[in-house]
Design an enzyme around this catalytic site. Structure first.
Site, PDB file in Angstrom:
ATOM      1  N   THR A  12       0.820  -1.209   0.000  1.00 39.51           N
ATOM      2  CA  THR A  12       0.000   0.000   0.000  1.00 39.51           C
ATOM      3  C   THR A  12       0.854   1.258   0.000  1.00 39.51           C
ATOM      4  O   THR A  12       0.518   2.252  -0.656  1.00 39.51           O
ATOM      5  CB  THR A  12      -0.925   0.019   1.231  1.00 39.51           C
ATOM      6  OG1 THR A  12      -1.812  -1.104   1.171  1.00 39.51           O
ATOM      7  CG2 THR A  12      -1.753   1.297   1.281  1.00 39.51           C
ATOM      8  N   SER A  54       1.428  -7.358  -0.774  1.00 39.56           N
ATOM      9  CA  SER A  54       2.030  -8.321   0.154  1.00 39.56           C
ATOM     10  C   SER A  54       1.180  -9.567   0.351  1.00 39.56           C
ATOM     11  O   SER A  54       1.659 -10.575   0.859  1.00 39.56           O
ATOM     12  CB  SER A  54       2.326  -7.664   1.506  1.00 39.56           C
ATOM     13  OG  SER A  54       1.150  -7.441   2.249  1.00 39.56           O
ATOM     14  N   THR A  85       1.355  -4.021   4.427  1.00 38.26           N
ATOM     15  CA  THR A  85       1.075  -4.322   5.836  1.00 38.26           C
ATOM     16  C   THR A  85       0.370  -5.659   6.054  1.00 38.26           C
ATOM     17  O   THR A  85       0.446  -6.222   7.146  1.00 38.26           O
ATOM     18  CB  THR A  85       0.222  -3.210   6.481  1.00 38.26           C
ATOM     19  OG1 THR A  85      -1.031  -3.104   5.791  1.00 38.26           O
ATOM     20  CG2 THR A  85       0.955  -1.885   6.454  1.00 38.26           C
ATOM     21  N   ASP A  86      -0.316  -6.197   5.038  1.00 41.02           N
ATOM     22  CA  ASP A  86      -1.124  -7.392   5.268  1.00 41.02           C
ATOM     23  C   ASP A  86      -0.298  -8.594   5.733  1.00 41.02           C
ATOM     24  O   ASP A  86      -0.761  -9.379   6.563  1.00 41.02           O
ATOM     25  CB  ASP A  86      -1.911  -7.762   4.003  1.00 41.02           C
ATOM     26  CG  ASP A  86      -3.147  -6.897   3.830  1.00 41.02           C
ATOM     27  OD1 ASP A  86      -3.447  -6.108   4.752  1.00 41.02           O
ATOM     28  OD2 ASP A  86      -3.806  -6.989   2.784  1.00 41.02           O
TER      29      ASP A  86
END
Length: 302
Positions: A12, A54, A85-86
């Protein structure tokens, strides 16, 4: 002034809107264009080993990052990974176990909003990652929303809030305040010569128990060498599943037990249901997070 290598991987933080939603598009060099203050913190060289969401990142991609860091270990004072971030917590955990006894920092960061957007957390998180390196932290850590979290304790607990991460099972290693000042609470002790684990085995299945799970679902797991069962509370196997789990263990599959609870630990000695599971050969994962357990098992530590 420290010399840092930035590895940009997409996520992101580097995304832009397309006709089909957000997708990674910016390079590491373009990310740095949003950080005019960086030149006062450290010198940065950029590599762009991948540009992916990710969600698509697997062990092979994580090992690629680890290999780049290891091959450049003597050339730089520290490393920053710009990451989605996932699955950031999975990357942090695996690098923590693959890159052992580090005497330099490997800092992973990301953002819930793309760099350059109004109220984005990207610029601060990126700058904070470099600030933590300049402050003298060593080892693998995630730096997000002013928090410094050791790599084996990182967990994402919110899908959209910029305060999306927690340090699970351990206190924060430090913080970065709104002025950019770094406060280190924990700097990991050096434990020997730095070492790189070259081979990992990702053939692990994670199964989350639900109260009415059909026992036949467990039958297919015998084709895997290692299985983690995410149980309830302190851990254990429901009585109606015990025979099929015992059969699984007897077939040669190693079975680990962990808890669905975010905090606390798996303690198979506390209840009878846990003691029965331990007696049949199930292994407790104790206080480890799921991400940390997966990484440690992949590296052959447990």
């Amino acid at each position: 002034m420290k010399h840092v290598l930035l590895l940009a991987t997409g996520g992101t933080i580097a995304s832009r809107q397309t006709g089909h939603g957000l997708a990674p598009s910016l390079t590491g060099e373009e990310l740095l264009d949003f950080l005019p203050a960086l030149g006062r913190i450290c010198k940065v060289v950029v590599e762009n080993p991948m540009s992916i969401d990710s969600t698509d990142m697997c062990a092979e991609d994580r090992m690629k990052l680890a290999t780049i860091i290891w091959q450049n270990y003597d050339r730089y004072d520290g490393f920053v990974i710009a990451h989605g971030t996932d699955t950031l917590s999975y990357t942090a955990a695996l690098l923590y176990h693959v890159l052992r006894n580090l005497n330099k920092p490997v800092i992973i960061t990301g953002a819930l909003h793309p760099v350059g957007e109004p109220d984005s957390d990207a610029e601060r998180n990126l700058l904070d990652a470099f600030r933590v390196i300049e402050a003298g932290y060593v080892g693998v850590a995630a730096v997000l929303h002013g928090q410094i979290i050791r790599g084996n304790h990182v967990a994402k607990v919110h899908t959209t809030d910029v305060d999306a991460f927690r340090s699970v099972g351990a206190p924060l290693a430090g913080t970065v305040d709104d002025s950019g000042r770094v406060w280190l609470k924990i700097v990991p002790l050096l434990g020997g010569e730095p070492r790189f684990v070259e081979h990992v085995d990702p053939r692990i299945v994670l199964l989350k128990l639900v109260p009415d799970l059909d026992p036949s679902i467990l039958d297919f797991l015998s084709r895997y060498p290692k299985v983690i069962i995410e149980g309830f509370g302190s851990g254990g196997i429901p009585q109606r599943l015990e025979k099929v789990v015992q059969k699984l263990i007897q077939s040669g599959t190693k079975v680990y037990l962990t808890s669905q609870c975010i905090e606390g630990e798996t303690d198979l000695g506390r209840y009878e249901v846990g003691r029965r599971a331990e007696a049949m050969g199930a292994v407790s994962l104790g206080h480890r997070t799921t991400e940390d357990a997966l990484a440690a098992i992949m590296c052959g530590e447990i």
